[in-house]
Design a protein around this motif. Structure first.
Motif, short mmCIF file in Angstrom:
data_model
loop_
_atom_site.label_atom_id
_atom_site.label_comp_id
_atom_site.label_asym_id
_atom_site.label_seq_id
_atom_site.Cartn_x
_atom_site.Cartn_y
_atom_site.Cartn_z
N PRO A 65 14.84 -27.34 24.08
CA PRO A 65 15.42 -26.46 25.10
C PRO A 65 16.52 -25.58 24.51
N LEU A 66 16.60 -24.34 24.98
CA LEU A 66 17.66 -23.43 24.58
C LEU A 66 18.21 -22.74 25.82
N ASP B 68 6.31 -17.46 28.42
CA ASP B 68 6.29 -16.10 28.94
C ASP B 68 7.66 -15.71 29.51
N LYS B 69 8.32 -16.64 30.16
CA LYS B 69 9.66 -16.37 30.70
C LYS B 69 10.66 -16.15 29.57
N ARG B 70 10.52 -16.91 28.48
CA ARG B 70 11.39 -16.72 27.33
C ARG B 70 11.15 -15.34 26.72
N LEU B 71 9.88 -14.97 26.61
CA LEU B 71 9.54 -13.66 26.07
C LEU B 71 10.07 -12.54 26.96
N ASP B 72 9.99 -12.74 28.26
CA ASP B 72 10.50 -11.75 29.20
C ASP B 72 12.01 -11.59 29.03
N PHE B 73 12.71 -12.69 28.83
CA PHE B 73 14.16 -12.64 28.61
C PHE B 73 14.49 -11.85 27.35
N ILE B 74 13.71 -12.08 26.29
CA ILE B 74 13.93 -11.36 25.02
C ILE B 74 13.64 -9.87 25.19
N VAL C 61 19.90 -18.40 23.07
CA VAL C 61 18.88 -17.41 22.71
C VAL C 61 19.55 -16.09 22.34
N THR C 62 20.56 -15.71 23.11
CA THR C 62 21.29 -14.47 22.85
C THR C 62 21.95 -14.51 21.48
N GLU C 63 22.53 -15.64 21.11
CA GLU C 63 23.19 -15.76 19.81
C GLU C 63 22.17 -15.66 18.68
N GLU D 165 0.83 -1.21 0.00
CA GLU D 165 0.00 0.00 0.00
C GLU D 165 0.86 1.26 0.00
N GLY D 166 1.93 1.22 -0.80
CA GLY D 166 2.82 2.37 -0.91
C GLY D 166 3.82 2.51 0.21
N LYS D 167 3.80 1.55 1.16
CA LYS D 167 4.72 1.60 2.31
C LYS D 167 5.82 0.55 2.13
N TYR D 168 7.04 0.92 2.43
CA TYR D 168 8.16 -0.01 2.37
C TYR D 168 8.24 -0.76 3.70
N ILE D 169 8.13 -2.09 3.63
CA ILE D 169 8.12 -2.91 4.85
C ILE D 169 9.21 -3.97 4.77
N ALA D 170 10.01 -4.04 5.82
CA ALA D 170 11.00 -5.12 5.97
C ALA D 170 10.53 -5.97 7.15
N LEU D 171 10.29 -7.26 6.90
CA LEU D 171 9.71 -8.13 7.93
C LEU D 171 10.68 -9.25 8.28
N ILE D 172 10.93 -9.41 9.56
CA ILE D 172 11.86 -10.43 10.05
C ILE D 172 11.08 -11.40 10.94
N SER D 173 11.04 -12.67 10.57
CA SER D 173 10.34 -13.69 11.35
C SER D 173 11.35 -14.44 12.22
N ALA D 174 11.05 -14.53 13.52
CA ALA D 174 12.01 -15.11 14.48
C ALA D 174 11.34 -16.14 15.38
N SER D 175 10.69 -17.11 14.79
CA SER D 175 10.02 -18.14 15.59
C SER D 175 11.01 -19.03 16.31
N HIS D 176 12.26 -19.13 15.79
CA HIS D 176 13.24 -20.04 16.38
C HIS D 176 13.73 -19.57 17.76
N LEU D 177 13.35 -18.35 18.17
CA LEU D 177 13.75 -17.87 19.50
C LEU D 177 13.00 -18.61 20.61
#
Length: 253
Positions: free
Chosen positions: A87-88, A125-131, A93-95, A71-83
């Motif tokens: 177990p990690l 939720d704890k993983r999300l909090d860490f991120i 996770v930091t890497e 819609e005339g907007k430039y969008i760069a999208l990054i998908s990060a499901s692997h975070l």
């Protein structure tokens, strides 16, 4: 998608760093969520085209990036499901975060948290909090929650008492959308722009991604030393030797 126009989709394990000037016109969006298929489905919805394959069997072990004009907007999208893989360790996770921030350099304007409420546990939720704690600013001001339904209905295997309440999810975001209830594409883009306006065009910075002055100096000194070593006659002779071998192998093949 415009006929003849190719979509850009990148799948590098160690992506190259892009200059701020190159990505400056783009609204940089980071997709977070444990279900890689739903992440890709929402990503295609935002970009308005089927850039990401939603039928893959194995989850990717890397970030995925695509860029489109929507819609005339430039969008760069990054998908990060692997975070959200388990177990990690925190170091792992930091890497992976480091990889995502290279693709999203200098940082995301908007985070879209793609979740299935019935399958979002305390561990998630704890993983999300860490991120979120790794960012320099309050991520809530930059976050939109996109609720979807797990197509495999894996949430049926998760006890209700282990799932995070909707109130906790609401605390993580500025806006919420329900993808399965006729989510408006225009409204979603409008809210993303509103987030950018309210934050005055600022973006989230990852604290570990920004080098301190002493680290920059150390990096420059290390680079200078390596450059000096590369210029040594001994190393040049070794390079010539290996190149000659490679040429012979090419001829044989």
């Amino acid at each position: 998608m415009t006929p003849g126009k190719k979509s850009e989709s990148e799948y590098p394990l160690r992506p190259r760093r892009r200059s701020s000037l190159e990505d400056s016109p783009y609204m940089r969006i980071m997709l977070l969520g444990k279900n890689y298929q739903e992440n890709r489905r929402v990503g295609n919805f935002i970009l308005g085209s089927n850039v990401f394959d939603t039928d893959i069997i194995w989850p990717p072990q890397y970030c995925e990036k695509a860029r489109e004009i929507v819609e005339g907007k430039y969008i760069a999208l990054i998908s990060a499901s692997h975070l959200f893989d388990n177990p990690l360790s925190e170091n792992e996770v930091t890497e992976r975060m480091r990889e995502c921030m290279f693709l999203c350099d200098p940082g995301p304007h908007v985070i879209v948290l793609v979740i299935q409420p019935e399958n979002f546990t305390d561990v998630d939720d704890k993983r999300l909090d860490f991120i979120f704690r790794s960012f320099s600013d309050d991520p809530q001001k930059y976050t939109i929650v996109m609720k979807t339904q797990n197509p495999q209905r894996a949430w049926l295997l998760v006890p209700v008492e282990k799932c995070i309440s909707k109130e906790v999810i609401a605390e993580r975001s500025r806006f919420q959308f329900d993808f399965n209830s006729g989510c408006s594409h225009s409204t979603l883009l409008m809210n993303m722009e509103k987030i950018m306006e309210e934050n005055r065009g600022d973006y989230l910075k990852w604290e570990k991604f920004v080098l301190a002055p002493t680290e920059v100096q150390h990096h420059e000194e290390s680079t200078a030393q390596k450059t000096s070593e590369l210029k040594s006659p001994k190393l040049k002779n070794k390079c010539k030797y290996y190149i000659s071998i490679l040429k012979k192998i090419t001829i044989i093949n």
